[in-house]
Design a protein around this motif. Structure first.
Motif, short mmCIF file in Angstrom:
data_model
loop_
_atom_site.label_atom_id
_atom_site.label_comp_id
_atom_site.label_asym_id
_atom_site.label_seq_id
_atom_site.Cartn_x
_atom_site.Cartn_y
_atom_site.Cartn_z
N ASN A 80 0.83 -1.20 0.00
CA ASN A 80 0.00 0.00 0.00
C ASN A 80 0.86 1.25 0.00
N SER A 81 0.31 2.26 -0.67
CA SER A 81 0.89 3.59 -0.52
C SER A 81 -0.27 4.57 -0.41
N SER A 86 4.16 -1.46 8.34
CA SER A 86 4.51 -2.23 7.13
C SER A 86 6.01 -2.16 6.85
#
Ligand SMILES: O=C1NC(=O)NC(C(=O)O)N1
Length: 310
Positions: A69-70, A193
């Protein structure tokens, strides 16, 4: 009777399994659903001083090994979350996650939070890896963190824990534990993360997320060995009165058991919560209780931190 409740420095949490910040915990509906769920506590999406749209899409992708994810901290802004906390009438503990884009912004947010009485603790996110505006993860800048916490604890006197990025070298664990041990840290959440991984779509011969040329935070199954190691290292080096919340790749009750065995007092569910939704909490509770029953343990303290080594 099996007891899987836990106590984070006086915050009694009915079940040691809660959501991870960032997952289905941004909007009023999502927070309400979590409040009514079997999640032991509600952790809010890391917020900034103003509402934020976050990074361009696609910004999230799942595969069997986990997630990338970003997101870029999309959130409704601190005032929304403080207002939600004032209005809520549930006894369930709330951890208000904050992630200012600068040290100064964190001070601004904390001054606002200092007034609110309805949250149980702040989870100070030192580890968002997806900010286009920044090239460094605060959690890796030891001198900056040290100065920040020194100033912060001059004025912020309410319960506050920190969410850390993964570390990999013993020297870094010792360095970070040395800094944290100087302050009244309420809890430590390990880990956020794994920063700046990439996932590839071979049909398109491209990356799978748009921001930062496809580099994003890796979560889920594949990061569990690193997350367990971070929990174990901080359990070894932190003051014994600083509880650790484990986070990273928890998919089954067995994974929860492993985290407690490493020394975690509670756990947070991220990627698997997004994959499975609210029912994940009941499933994990059931699976954990089955394991404790088979091993004849009556509570988490029967085995917490008691990992055997050769
Ligand atoms: O701290 C964070 N960790 C992540 O993996 N993603 C989010 C985000 O990008 O908002 N923030």
């Amino acid at each position: 009777k099996i007891d899987i409740s836990t106590n984070i420095n006086g915050i009694k949490i009915s079940s040691c399994i809660m959501n991870a910040s960032g997952i289905l915990c941004c909007t009023e509906k999502e927070l309400y659903n979590l409040m009514m769920s079997s999640s032991g506590a509600v952790v809010t999406k890391s917020c900034t001083i103003k509402p934020r749209k976050g990074n361009l899409k696609p910004r999230y992708f799942e595969w069997k090994g986990g997630s990338i994810n970003s997101m870029g901290l999309p959130n409704l802004g601190i005032d929304f979350y403080l207002n939600f906390l004032e209005k809520k009438n549930s006894k369930k503990p709330f951890l208000l996650s904050i992630s200012g884009l600068s040290i100064e912004e964190n001070y601004l947010i904390l001054r606002k939070a200092n007034i609110s009485s309805n949250m149980n603790a702040i989870e100070l996110n030192l580890s968002c890896p997806n900010l286009l505006e920044k090239d460094k993860i605060l959690g890796y800048d030891f001198s900056k963190i040290s100065d920040f916490l020194e100033n912060l604890f001059q004025f912020y006197k309410k319960p506050l824990g920190v969410k850390l990025p993964p570390y990999f070298e013993d020297f870094h664990f010792r360095k970070m534990a040395f800094i944290l041990n100087k302050y009244p840290i309420y809890f430590v959440t390990c880990i956020n993360s794994l920063p700046n991984g990439i996932c590839i779509d071979i049909n398109k011969e491209s990356v799978v997320i748009h921001p930062k040329k496809g580099f994003g935070g890796i979560g889920g199954l594949s990061i569990k060995p690193f997350a367990l190691a971070n929990v174990r290292k901080f359990y070894t080096y932190l003051r014994k009165d600083i509880p650790i919340i484990g986070c990273g790749g928890i998919c089954t009750g067995k994974d929860v058991f492993e985290y407690i065995l490493c020394g975690a007092s509670a756990v947070q569910i991220g990627t698997q919560f997004l994959k499975e939704g609210i029912p994940v909490f009941d499933r994990l509770i059931k699976e954990l209780i089955t394991i404790l029953k088979n091993k004849n343990y009556s509570s988490l303290n029967s085995f917490k931190g008691k990992l055997n080594v050769f």
